[in-house]
Design an enzyme around this catalytic site. Structure first.
Site: not given
Ligand code: ZN
Length: 215
Positions: A45, A73, A75
């Site tokens: 973010g 992250s 991910e």
């Protein structure tokens, strides 16, 4: 400060400038040259234009934080799984680029239609089975879609490009976006014609030998 943290921050700026991502979505990582089981990854973010080397987080292949104050992250499983299973990959770029995402929403593949795509990606671009963002299941489905390829689409989500270094992965992300755009536009006129398997194999070999000479 490792060179990889600086490079990740620079690549962040580039994918934002090239409109491969919007806002704070997408993420980038680079495997550390000195520690092959660690990688530098963008924080979660954070505005790409404000990204500095100190914001980049270093993780090991178990996903444990080695360096950095920010949260990595979300991910991170995706990056971790790829580095663990693809020794040829040293840089990963996950984008939400428009045309690649458009094809990804159909959950179909991009056939091998354009020469530069075949050379750098390795043939058709598969779409990974839909799984929730940030999940290990997504990481596994992307790894399957990436077999013998340097790019894959993520169903209803975006795209991932991999390569031996940051600049090559960035080039792959751009070629992927361009290929998705050509695929969609050619479908407006008729059925895009695929390159033959034989020609695809020949082009892959030529590209590999040229890359070898450069590298
Ligand atoms: Zn994403």
């Amino acid at each position: 400060m490792s060179g990889e943290r600086k490079e990740v921050a620079q690549l962040g700026r580039k994918i934002y400038d090239k409109r491969l991502v919007a806002g704070t979505w997408g993420n980038i990582s680079i495997r550390l040259e000195e520690h092959q089981n660690q990688f530098a990854i963008t924080p979660s973010g954070m505005d790409y234009l404000k990204l500095e080397p100190k914001d980049i987080v270093i993780l090991n292949l178990k996903g444990e934080k080695i360096q950095g104050k920010k949260n990595p992250s979300t991910e991170k499983p995706l990056h971790r799984y790829i580095y663990k299973n693809r020794k040829d990959v040293n840089a990963i770029i996950h984008t939400h680029s428009t045309f690649a995402s458009a094809v990804a929403c159909t959950r179909k593949k991009i056939p091998p239609i354009i020469e530069d795509m075949v050379q750098i990606i390795g043939g058709s671009v598969r779409t990974a089975k839909y799984e929730l963002p940030g999940s290990e299941d997504l990481a596994k489905s992307v790894l399957t879609a990436l077999r013998d390829r340097n790019a894959a689409l993520l169903a209803n989500h975006g795209a991932v490009s991999v390569g031996p270094d940051g600049e090559t992965s960035l080039k792959t992300a751009e070629i992927l976006e361009k290929s998705a755009k050509i695929f969609l536009f050619s479908k407006l006129i008729g059925a895009p014609q695929k390159l033959s398997e034989e020609d695809v194999e020949t082009m892959k070999k030529i590209y590999k030998s040229e890359y070898g000479q450069e590298g």
